[in-house]
Design an enzyme around this catalytic site. Structure first.
Site, PDB file in Angstrom:
ATOM      1  CD  GLN A 191      -3.175  -0.622   0.363  1.00 45.41           C
ATOM      2  OE1 GLN A 191      -3.102   0.278  -0.491  1.00 45.41           O
ATOM      3  NE2 GLN A 191      -4.240  -1.509   0.452  1.00 45.41           N
ATOM      4  CB  SER A 192       0.832   4.362  -2.062  1.00 47.08           C
ATOM      5  OG  SER A 192       0.720   3.700  -3.140  1.00 47.08           O
ATOM      6  CB  THR A 193       0.044   6.483   2.441  1.00 47.63           C
ATOM      7  OG1 THR A 193      -1.270   6.272   2.088  1.00 47.63           O
ATOM      8  CG2 THR A 193       0.564   7.374   1.141  1.00 47.63           C
TER       9      THR A 193
END
Length: 681
Positions: A22-24
């Site tokens: 997941q990016s963040t």
């Protein structure tokens, strides 16, 4: 899922890697369904024939952006295991999102082709040995990168547009919050308000961020947590970095700012890409809206704090006032080479000297570079400062300031008349435009253009008047200023006045001090005021003259006490040497030798004779300069039994040798001057 026929026993005999990302961290917390779907790919691997022991999950990149692989430990682990041939298939929801960079994704595809590794996502199974599969993945990677670029462009464009209006909600520093209407306001918590306001008050008192931190010792300071706990109020110790960030943040001055920093990327030797954030100067900020919201300080005070912090930055050549007693520290320069003079303290007694910076750092000493005791320069500069602030001098300065004020008023009056005339012309143009018939567009267009030109002239005239008013210096009340000058000597000598306060007071009037060597006994001091005026002083370089009373006591006690006892007696009486040090046996011996005090053994001279130290003291030169004259026969002298030189002396001999020393100094100055200009003597 199509393409299952591409999976062979060779693939199933190796590992099936499930890549989860997941990016963040916010996405990890909020988008739980996406994370669960990625972990669920392990079930799909079992359905395709992989055993439980052959399935491995790589989830080290949860909360890490896929833009650069150097920051993703999980992706690096995946690539390494593919290169080793341990992996039979890599699973992902969308394999084109394994890497946002086409170069990194293409490198992974090449490694997978060489090691016969499959890539599997929701759309199918991709065998990199098949050209069509490789082409499809390449196109999907390019489209993914283009999609990221388009989305980022739209988002950044919308952010810039909202920021230009001051509507974009940015993270606020501690002490500022958004109210229910989305407007920026001061934090209603009184403890937070007091802590932030005290930072600015203490900075006005101490003049540096480090002084604020020291004054804040033992108190707690608020902070706003970021990341997952974004917005939560916490408390901690005020550090130098936090104090500097508070003082430099324009949000506390009621200004809305966007684009204060710019990020740049660099490639390290190991191939990783790192991002650096650099602060922009104020004239390069993308958006600056003063008086946008309520703040703790005004915008003018923020500019003053900014300039004061810049004056404290020694890395840029600034020399702020320090805590040491020398008042000329930081503003004294060498008159020979033009370089600043540093302050050097003696370990024995703590006394200070001003030393040429170039002579110490570059090991280059011009003929005029010398050091000088701070005790010789500082009293002279302080005397000039206090003499310039007597009521008579202040009255003359106020008279000149009144003349400048009247001159500004005349300029203001001319600017006000220009504004009045421009407004009159604009009103005439407006009335002419209002009287024209709307259908007559030929005339209406001309009158409209004329009206707009007059309005532009009004704006320019008003701007010029505002600039003149802002440029006029504020004048203090004459009575108040005269009272301050009468109290200044007492304030300067008051024990509550710190050395840093004295330096700040001196720097408000004096720009710099220049020291130039004259001879071994004197120095020329130039004091330059902020007005451009210069005062010149000649002071004695020698501050190490022993007190006359101490010399008389040595002369009286020498017959009954030893040198050690005399030194102890002088110290008990509170006497100090000329260098402000306690008396020692060596200092007593120096006094006896210098003043010819003692027995015949210590004073071997006969009638009409002096010793070499006495001759050096009379001529104002060093003892080492006399011995070559004795050896060459220029100076008549003989050695006593203790092998000390005795020189016949009278008024005529003294006059001749003083003239000889003066001529030698003149020739030396000529040689130094011609050395600097490159001319031959």
């Amino acid at each position: 899922m199509s393409g299952s026929q591409k999976i062979t026993s060779s693939h199933r005999s190796r590992l099936a890697l499930i890549y989860v990302r997941q990016s963040t961290l916010l996405q990890v917390r909020e988008n739980t369904e996406s994370t669960a779907r990625q972990y669920g790919l392990a079930d799909r691997a079992r359905e395709l024939g992989w055993s439980e022991t052959s399935i491995s999950v790589v989830d080290a990149d949860l909360g890490v952006s896929g833009r650069f692989s150097g920051l993703r430990a999980g992706f690096q682990q995946l690539v390494a295991r593919v290169c080793l041939g341990e992996v039979g298939a890599v699973f992902g929801l969308e394999v084109s999102r394994l890497a946002r960079s086409s170069a990194e994704f293409g490198r992974l595809l090449e490694f997978a082709r060489l090691t016969d590794t499959l890539l599997i996502d929701a759309d199918g199974v991709y065998d990199l040995a098949d050209f069509n599969d490789r082409l499809v993945l390449g196109l999907k990677s390019t489209m993914s990168e283009a999609e990221l670029h388009i989305l980022a462009g739209r988002l950044h464009g919308a952010r810039k547009a909202a920021a230009g209006r001051g509507d974009l909600q940015l993270p606020l520093p501690v002490g500022m919050v958004y109210d229910d209407d989305g407007l920026i306001t001061v934090d209603p918590d009184e403890e937070v308000q007091t802590a932030v306001a005290d930072v600015f008050a203490l900075f006005d008192q101490h003049g540096s961020a480090l002084g604020v931190v020291r004054a804040f010792a033992g108190r707690r300071f608020p902070r706003r947590d970021t990341g997952v706990w974004d917005g939560r109020l916490g408390w901690g110790r005020l550090t130098h970095g936090r104090a500097a960030s508070v003082l430099k943040n324009p949000a506390y001055a009621g200004a809305y700012v966007f684009g204060r920093a710019v990020s740049t990327r660099k490639v390290r030797p190991d191939g990783t890409v790192v991002t650096h954030v650099n602060r922009r100067p104020r004239d390069q900020w993308a958006v600056l809206i003063p008086d946008h919201h309520e703040g703790y300080i005004s915008w003018q005070r923020y500019l003053q704090i900014e300039s004061r912090l810049a004056a404290n930055r020694t890395s840029t050549g600034a020399r702020p006032p320090r805590e040491g007693p020398p008042v000329c520290q930081g503003i004294i320069f060498c008159g020979s080479c033009g370089f600043p003079m540093n302050t050097r303290y003696r370990r024995a007694d703590g006394t200070a000297d001003y030393v040429c910076t170039r002579a110490r750092s570059d090991a280059i000493q011009t003929p005029g570079c010398h050091s000088i005791a701070a005790a010789a320069v500082d009293p002279q500069v302080v005397r000039v400062l206090l003499a310039a602030l007597v009521p008579e001098q202040v009255h003359l300065a106020l008279s000149a300031a009144d003349e400048v004020h009247h001159r500004h008023q005349r300029s203001h009056r001319a600017a006000e008349l220009a504004v009045e005339r421009a407004r009159y012309e604009a009103d005439r143009a407006e009335r002419a435009f209002g009287q024209v018939e709307p259908e007559n567009r030929l005339v209406a267009r001309s009158l409209e253009s004329r009206w707009e030109a007059r309005l532009t002239a009004v704006a320019q005239a008003e701007t010029a008047l505002a600039d003149l008013i802002a440029a006029e210096p504020a004048l203090p009340q004459p009575a108040r200023l005269q009272q301050l000058t009468r109290d200044l000597p007492e304030l300067w000598q008051a024990p509550t006045t710190t050395a840093k306060d004295r330096k700040r007071l001196l720097r408000t009037l004096i720009a710099d001090v220049t020291m130039r060597h004259v001879d071994n006994a004197r120095a020329h001091i130039g004091v330059r005021w902020h007005t451009g005026a210069v005062d010149e002083i000649t002071c004695d370089r020698r501050t190490n003259r022993n007190p006359t009373q101490a010399v008389d006591i040595v002369r009286e006690l020498l017959k009954v006490r030893s040198d050690a006892e005399i030194a102890e007696h002088l110290n008990s009486l509170g006497f100090k040497t000329g260098n402000s040090r306690p008396f020692t046996v060596n200092s007593i011996r120096h006094i006896r030798q210098q003043h010819a005090i003692g027995s015949k053994r210590n004073n071997p001279t006969g009638p009409g004779e002096i010793t070499v130290p006495q001759a050096a003291l009379i001529l104002g030169i060093h003892e080492a300069a006399i011995y070559p004259w004795i050896r060459s026969g220029e100076m008549v002298a003989h050695q006593a039994r203790n092998r000390r030189w005795c020189i016949p002396w009278d008024e005529q001999i003294e006059t001749c040798w003083k003239q000889h020393v003066a001529e030698s100094h003149h020739l030396k100055r000529r040689a130094n001057t011609n050395y600097e200009t490159g001319q031959a003597v």
